[in-house]
Enzyme design. Structure first.
Site, PDB file in Angstrom:
ATOM      1  N   ASP A  98      26.121  12.203  22.135  1.00 53.43           N
ATOM      2  CA  ASP A  98      25.856  13.642  22.133  1.00 53.43           C
ATOM      3  C   ASP A  98      26.953  14.471  21.533  1.00 53.43           C
ATOM      4  OD1 ASP A  98      24.138  13.291  25.161  1.00 53.43           O
ATOM      5  OD2 ASP A  98      23.278  13.692  23.237  1.00 53.43           O
ATOM      6  N   LYS A 335      33.636  14.173  22.011  1.00 62.24           N
ATOM      7  CA  LYS A 335      32.722  14.584  23.081  1.00 62.24           C
ATOM      8  C   LYS A 335      32.098  15.934  22.737  1.00 62.24           C
ATOM      9  CE  LYS A 335      33.763  11.055  25.712  1.00 62.24           C
ATOM     10  NZ  LYS A 335      34.239  10.234  24.603  1.00 62.24           N
ATOM     11  N   ASP A 336      31.026  16.256  23.494  1.00 59.68           N
ATOM     12  CA  ASP A 336      30.283  17.499  23.288  1.00 59.68           C
ATOM     13  C   ASP A 336      31.167  18.735  23.379  1.00 59.68           C
ATOM     14  OD1 ASP A 336      28.562  15.396  24.605  1.00 59.68           O
ATOM     15  OD2 ASP A 336      27.027  16.796  23.975  1.00 59.68           O
ATOM     16  N   LYS A 337      30.714  19.790  22.734  1.00 61.11           N
ATOM     17  CA  LYS A 337      31.367  21.082  22.909  1.00 61.11           C
ATOM     18  C   LYS A 337      30.844  21.772  24.159  1.00 61.11           C
ATOM     19  CE  LYS A 337      32.081  25.670  20.949  1.00 61.11           C
ATOM     20  NZ  LYS A 337      31.918  26.572  19.809  1.00 61.11           N
TER      21      LYS A 337
END
Length: 703
Positions: A98, A335-337
């Site tokens: 993701d 990793k995702d924001k």
């Protein structure tokens, strides 16, 4: 001078308001206590507002309600000659769930303009149907819910290569290993220098003498004796360097500060800087940069906790504060924001103490669990990620939730590439990738720079309009305040090399972003063909399917298919070093690529970077450590997850009601590398996870 200092401070107060003034309080305290003269303050005020400017430049966009708090402020993609197994080609074999796949400048940060709502702007965005995400594997009835209503509803903990879930639970500084010397060596270091020489060297170390160096004459003209003196000075007086000089027939060892007069500036101005940020200042000079204890590992490993910021943004912030190049940091995955994430980072020869100091001046970033090791981190070393996800305002009954999560646990979900991989604007990244693979460079430029409907920053709109009107790269470039976005880098290349050298101009875009386009195209092909495979044969292995034996793909016979399940089956991403299923779905690859103007038998490109080797990817993934609960709450603004940072601050865990206005599904699960958590959530809800559809849900919910 005092007036000048105050004017400089308040010049920026419009940006930072009370937050800025709070940062300035230590400065006023310094003036009051006379530890720093107001006449000198203006020398370090520019550094203060420079750091604060970082906060203003990257303020998060508030589209949803209930954000936790305001925020302060690619890895290498190498097309392998061998097909990759269980890895994401976007990540060069380094799988990252993701992650944000969209290049900077292509509509990432969205704001409302001219009264147009966010939902209206997103009506031009992609849906799952547009990128081949069509099928489900479970038979339960789906239900509605809102994903990522608040960024704290999506929490990710990295799983290390040793299988341990990474947590931030300690911000203390690790004890330094003692440098053990033999007694004879200690005595030798002490005796080699006279008391007078030690006094002079001590004063030099603390800048208490008027001279810039200390001369020690070496009477015994042997290399061994000089080596012993050099070593004794460096051991007893860290921060000093030595060299040998000859004057009038005599040899001297000259001791001096490694940083020269710059070290004096650090001594003068380090305490004010430190106190401005609430750090205890030191009145002695910092040790020379290249001094590093032999017993200490070269890399400081630490756990990075971040909120509402993607990994590269966080690395850039840390590198600016530490005055390092971003490539000094290493990590196992991005990793995702829009999430709270916890992951391990390593940095070369930076002390834990320096890193821990940043906790006092950074917002939405916390560092801890420091330790020293002799190796960096590598992309793809992680075993996966553990997710804690809250889906708010669910409509499903408890029985529907149980059926959905039981199916996810037992059967799994289709391992589609998630929507993050394809961008959010009206020009999807796979269209650019297809044009690159077709060697149609005029179309590449047109797709990246032409005006487009939907969510766009205002300066990008002006830039595109200028390009459409004049086709002048320099004129369009002037419309961009940030020249580092993809559009700016392409325009700069066109202005440098001309519109007849587009390949060279395109090369100015960072390699990771360039390769993202073609990997996005691969992903659409894979999604589309897997949907066809599920449609044709369902959830069983059939003759002609592919499975892996080691790193090589093997075609199943009818007899072999009887002894394998769908969880053993892989499908290829198109490339020159893969084989395809022998049933009719495999033939569909060639039909699809031919329709796009590509030759599946010739996936090598004139530009080596854009040659696709291909890869194999499992069709179905089963999460591990699956658990869930349905919770009720009244206030939609409260956090429903107890984070690592809140635990360290001894903040109480959220208390759930037996009855409440709203219901939410809180679920936990772990995924292996190269899989997307949003695709697991999609299987549970049976709901489109695209920003376009989720925005419509949010708009309906909040209205």
């Amino acid at each position: 001078m005092l007036l000048r200092s105050l004017l400089t401070l308040f010049k920026y107060s419009a940006y930072f308001k009370l937050g800025f003034l709070k940062k300035c309080l230590p400065l006023f305290s310094l003036w009051k206590t006379r530890r720093v003269s107001p006449s000198l303050s203006y020398l370090f005020i520019p550094q203060l507002y420079k750091n604060l400017a970082l906060m203003a430049e990257s303020k998060p966009v508030s589209v949803q309600v209930g954000e936790k708090r305001g925020c302060l402020e690619n890895k290498e993609d190498t097309p392998s000659k061998k097909p990759k197994v269980e890895s994401d080609p976007e990540n060069g074999g380094g799988p990252h769930q993701d992650e944000k796949e969209e290049p900077e400048g292509e509509g990432n940060d969205v704001k409302e303009e001219d009264g147009e709502t966010f939902a209206d702007m997103m009506k031009h965005g992609l849906t799952e149907l547009d990128v081949g995400i069509l099928k489900y594997v479970s038979e339960h009835e789906g239900f509605s819910g809102i994903l990522k209503e608040r960024y704290s509803d999506f929490v990710v903990h990295e799983i290390s290569k040793h299988g341990k879930i990474v947590h931030l639970d300690d911000i203390s500084i690790p004890a330094e290993p003692e440098e053990v010397q033999e007694p004879e060596q200690q005595q030798m270091d002490t005796d080699i220098l006279t008391e007078e020489q030690k006094k002079q060297l001590g004063e030099l170390q603390l800048f208490k003498n008027k001279e810039d160096n200390v001369f020690i004459e070496v009477m015994d003209d042997t290399k061994e004796k000089r080596t012993m003196v050099h070593k004794a000075i460096k051991t007893l007086f860290p921060g000093l360097e030595t060299k040998t000089e000859e004057k009038e027939g005599h040899k001297f060892i000259v001791a001096y500060h490694a940083a020269g007069k710059k070290a004096l500036a650090i001594t003068l101005f380090y305490p004010p800087f430190a106190l401005l940020w609430g750090i205890e200042g030191k009145t002695t000079t910092a040790p020379r940069k290249h001094f590093w204890p032999k017993k200490r590992g070269c890399f400081c490993h630490f756990v990075l906790y971040k909120e509402n910021k993607d990994t590269m943004d966080a690395i850039n912030v840390l590198s600016k504060f530490l005055r390092l190049r971003p490539n000094m940091f290493s990590y196992m995955g991005t990793k995702d924001k829009r999430a709270i994430t916890v992951q391990e980072i390593a940095v070369l020869k930076i002390t834990a103490e320096r890193l821990a100091h940043l906790n006092k001046c950074l917002m939405n970033l916390k560092l801890g669990n420091f330790c020293y090791k002799n190796h960096p981190l590598k992309l793809g070393e992680l075993q996966g990620n553990h997710f804690t996800v809250v889906i708010r305002n669910i409509s499903g009954t408890d029985e529907q939730v149980r059926q959905a999560l039981s199916s996810l646990k037992q059967t799994g979900f289709i391992n589609y590439y998630g929507m993050q991989r394809f961008g959010t604007t009206a020009v999807p990244t796979q269209s650019v990738g297809r044009a690159i693979l077709r060697n149609d460079w005029n179309e590449v430029v047109d797709l990246i720079l032409k005006p487009r409907p939907g969510a766009e920053k205002e300066f990008l709109v002006r830039c595109r309009e200028e390009w459409a009107k004049s086709q002048d790269p320099e004129a369009a470039l002037k419309k961009l305040p940030n020249k580092r976005c993809v559009e700016g880098q392409l325009l700069r290349g066109l202005s440098m090399y001309g519109k007849k050298n587009i390949v060279t101009a395109f090369g100015l875009i960072p390699r990771n972003n360039r390769l993202m386009y073609i990997h996005s195209y691969q992903s659409v092909v894979w999604n589309t063909m897997v949907s066809r495979r599920i449609e044709a044969f369902g959830l069983r292995a059939v003759e002609g399917d592919l499975m892996l034996r080691g790193t090589a793909a093997h075609v199943l016979s009818a007899e072999e298919a009887e002894n394998h399940t769908i969880h053993d089956i892989v499908m290829p991403l198109p490339g020159f070093d893969v084989i395809y299923p022998t049933h009719h779905v495999g033939k569909g690859y060639k039909e699809l690529l031919t329709a796009d103007g590509l030759d599946i038998d010739n996936m090598r490109h004139k530009v080596k970077d854009y040659s696709l080797a291909g890869a194999y990817r499992r069709i179905i993934i089963r999460p591990s450590e699956v658990s869930w609960e349905v919770i009720q709450y009244d206030d939609p603004r409260i956090s429903l997850v107890h984070t690592d940072f809140e635990k360290m601050e001894n903040k109480p865990a959220p208390v759930f009601k037996t009855e409440g206005k709203h219901r939410a599904l809180r679920m936990e699960f772990s995924l292996p590398p190269s899989t997307y958590a949003t695709m697991a959530i999609r299987e549970v809800l049976k709901l489109d996870t695209s920003i376009k559809k989720q925005t419509q849900l949010n708009t309906t919910w909040f209205n």
